[in-house]
Design a protein around this motif. Sequence first.
Motif, PDB file in Angstrom:
ATOM      1  N   TYR A  69       0.846  -1.196   0.000  1.00  0.00           N
ATOM      2  CA  TYR A  69       0.000   0.000   0.000  1.00  0.00           C
ATOM      3  C   TYR A  69       0.877   1.240   0.000  1.00  0.00           C
ATOM      4  O   TYR A  69       1.992   1.240   0.499  1.00  0.00           O
ATOM      5  CB  TYR A  69      -0.893   0.015   1.242  1.00  0.00           C
ATOM      6  CG  TYR A  69      -1.840  -1.153   1.326  1.00  0.00           C
ATOM      7  CD1 TYR A  69      -2.937  -1.240   0.481  1.00  0.00           C
ATOM      8  CD2 TYR A  69      -1.638  -2.159   2.260  1.00  0.00           C
ATOM      9  CE1 TYR A  69      -3.813  -2.311   0.557  1.00  0.00           C
ATOM     10  CE2 TYR A  69      -2.501  -3.235   2.344  1.00  0.00           C
ATOM     11  CZ  TYR A  69      -3.580  -3.310   1.488  1.00  0.00           C
ATOM     12  OH  TYR A  69      -4.443  -4.369   1.551  1.00  0.00           O
ATOM     13  N   ILE A  77      -5.463   2.668   6.768  1.00  0.00           N
ATOM     14  CA  ILE A  77      -5.751   1.336   7.309  1.00  0.00           C
ATOM     15  C   ILE A  77      -5.324   1.258   8.766  1.00  0.00           C
ATOM     16  O   ILE A  77      -6.048   0.737   9.626  1.00  0.00           O
ATOM     17  CB  ILE A  77      -5.048   0.237   6.482  1.00  0.00           C
ATOM     18  CG1 ILE A  77      -5.608   0.192   5.067  1.00  0.00           C
ATOM     19  CG2 ILE A  77      -5.195  -1.126   7.148  1.00  0.00           C
ATOM     20  CD1 ILE A  77      -4.810  -0.713   4.130  1.00  0.00           C
ATOM     21  N   GLU A 128      -6.789  -5.822   3.193  1.00  0.00           N
ATOM     22  CA  GLU A 128      -7.177  -4.625   3.944  1.00  0.00           C
ATOM     23  C   GLU A 128      -8.376  -4.898   4.851  1.00  0.00           C
ATOM     24  O   GLU A 128      -8.399  -4.507   6.016  1.00  0.00           O
ATOM     25  CB  GLU A 128      -7.494  -3.506   2.968  1.00  0.00           C
ATOM     26  CG  GLU A 128      -7.991  -2.242   3.599  1.00  0.00           C
ATOM     27  CD  GLU A 128      -8.300  -1.171   2.569  1.00  0.00           C
ATOM     28  OE1 GLU A 128      -8.923  -0.171   2.969  1.00  0.00           O
ATOM     29  OE2 GLU A 128      -7.927  -1.303   1.394  1.00  0.00           O
TER      30      GLU A 128
END
Length: 163
Positions: A69, A77, A128
């Motif tokens: 990411y 997150i 996620e």
Amino acid sequence: MASEATALTAVEAAAAAPEASAPTKIDDVSLDALDAARGCAYAVFFSLSVAWGIWAEVYTFFLEGVGGYGPDHAAAISSYSLLVYASGQCVMMPVLGALSDRCGRRALLLGAFTLDAAFMASYAYASEAWWISASALMGLLDGSWVACHAIIADHVAGGGVGG
């Protein structure tokens, strides 16, 4: 005469019965067990606090490196994970506190820490959605920290330790 005999019997019975509120003597073995429980609770509480402090700082970088990411997405997150973790902990503390009184502190802590370890291991290749879901589940389980507080309170107050 029958009333005098009944009164005398009641007085004798009251004198012979032990007091319900009389404190029990704690022997050296019990004190050693309480000291061991207190030491264990302090060690667990300290090590989990240190581990959480390190984890909270490192896992954004972990998401970037392992999860692939970008920095902003990894931070989002991380933020959501911390939010649901703390929320779950706040919700479950009263529930798990009552459960530790009923079932014992040791069983509750061992179960919660074992499941926590499984969730932590599952983070290695998680998506996620799993990161956030596992954080929520860990928060629900980590409300069990209240049992560590209860062990310390039991020891300081001189009470027995459940479990």
